[in-house]
Design an enzyme around this catalytic site. Structure first.
Site, PDB file in Angstrom:
ATOM      1  N   HIS A   1       0.920  -1.004  -0.503  1.00  0.00           N
ATOM      2  CA  HIS A   1       0.212  -0.487   0.089  1.00  0.00           C
ATOM      3  C   HIS A   1       0.376   1.256  -0.690  1.00  0.00           C
ATOM      4  O   HIS A   1       0.785   2.433  -0.478  1.00  0.00           O
ATOM      5  CB  HIS A   1      -0.940  -0.091   1.021  1.00  0.00           C
ATOM      6  N   GLU A   2       1.674   1.564   1.058  1.00  0.00           N
ATOM      7  CA  GLU A   2       2.429   2.818   1.139  1.00  0.00           C
ATOM      8  C   GLU A   2       4.133   2.482  -0.189  1.00  0.00           C
ATOM      9  O   GLU A   2       3.899   3.429  -0.816  1.00  0.00           O
ATOM     10  CB  GLU A   2       3.755   2.880   2.394  1.00  0.00           C
TER      11      GLU A   2
ATOM     12  N   HIS B   1       2.048   4.092  -2.286  1.00  0.00           N
ATOM     13  CA  HIS B   1       1.625   6.022  -2.862  1.00  0.00           C
ATOM     14  C   HIS B   1       2.833   6.481  -3.157  1.00  0.00           C
ATOM     15  O   HIS B   1       3.501   7.454  -3.541  1.00  0.00           O
ATOM     16  CB  HIS B   1       1.479   6.188  -0.825  1.00  0.00           C
TER      17      HIS B   1
END
Length: 284
Positions: free
Chosen positions: A43-44, A47
């Protein structure tokens, strides 16, 4: 590909994660923690990869026991659409993660129980991050929505106030439904702490926003926005109306005007921080 590979060098593991990992090993929950770690990590990275694509300065990718954060060294002068894509890039990872788990189960590479556990955690993290609470992705979406038509400072304050209200409501529901869930208490307290620290830093963030505009570090300017002000207003009152994605022309008493660059020069270079507009504005 090399610049994306360097993102791994930005990854930092919070010390508390190792404490939780040790407890998980002793209590037999290490497999569950490993799944959570993988989902949060990807997820990170979503980003971070989007931020690197737009050449944003990435400070670090921090992995916590119950989540993560991709910290960037940007201060509100990049295009809103870029930040929107970067924020959305995290939740979008959960789509292919769910598809990947389904394919692995179909191929017999993982058990149905493991796939169900993965889907449960994946959906949980996805929905949790969309809550409109800063600094979750949902809170950042709210901030970007407000930033589109609201001055930078006001958008930030409204986002934090709305986040406190929403978090308090969630907290009350949690107390009723699961009053003794330690993980939920840790997450809620962490979010309260994050909001408190962010509120203390609002003026600092605003100054960084103004400084980058002063030094010309802004891109994606779409329009010229006129700010109506009175000559008796202080210079900082006019600057508090500055918005993202636009340049400003300040009309003073509807008869005189000045460009935002002139105002920023007076504030930062000439140090006239408490000047009134009538003292600095020049006649057309």
């Amino acid at each position: 590909m090399i610049k994306y590979g360097r993102l791994l060098g930005k990854v930092r593991i919070h010390p508390l994660f190792w404490v939780v990992a040790g407890i998980a090993i002793l209590t037999g929950y290490f497999w569950e923690l490993s799944i959570l770690f993988l989902i949060v990590f990807i997820h990170e990275l979503g980003h971070a990869a989007a931020a690197r694509f737009f050449s944003w300065k990435i400070k670090w990718i921090l992995i916590l026991p119950f989540g993560g954060t991709c910290e960037v060294d940007e201060h509100g002068n990049r295009p809103i659409i870029e930040e929107l894509i970067i924020v959305a890039a995290g939740p979008l990872q959960h789509i292919w993660l769910a598809a990947g788990a389904f394919l692995l189960e179909t191929a017999g590479l993982i058990t149905m129980e493991s796939a169900l556990l993965f889907h449960k955690f994946n959906l949980m993290i996805f929905l949790f991050n969309l809550l409109p609470v800063w600094p979750l992705d949902g809170g950042k979406f709210l901030y970007l929505l407000l930033s589109a038509r609201t001055p930078f400072l006001h958008a930030m304050k409204k986002t934090l106030i709305s986040s406190v209200i929403m978090l308090t409501a969630i907290h009350l529901i949690m107390i009723i439904i699961a009053p003794f869930n330690l993980h939920l208490w840790i997450i809620v307290l962490f979010l309260y702490l994050s909001l408190w620290l962010e509120w203390k830093q609002v003026r600092y963030a605003f100054m960084r926003f103004l400084l980058e505009r002063y030094y010309g570090k802004q891109s994606g300017i779409k329009r010229l926005e006129v700010i109506e002000a009175r000559g008796t207003d202080f210079i900082y009152q006019a600057m508090e109306k500055f918005q993202r994605d636009c340049k400003h022309l300040i009309h003073v008493d509807s008869i005189r005007s000045m460009d935002e660059n002139e105002m920023l020069h007076v504030y930062f270079a000439k140090k006239q921080v408490n000047a009134r507009l009538k003292e600095i504005v020049s006649n057309d």
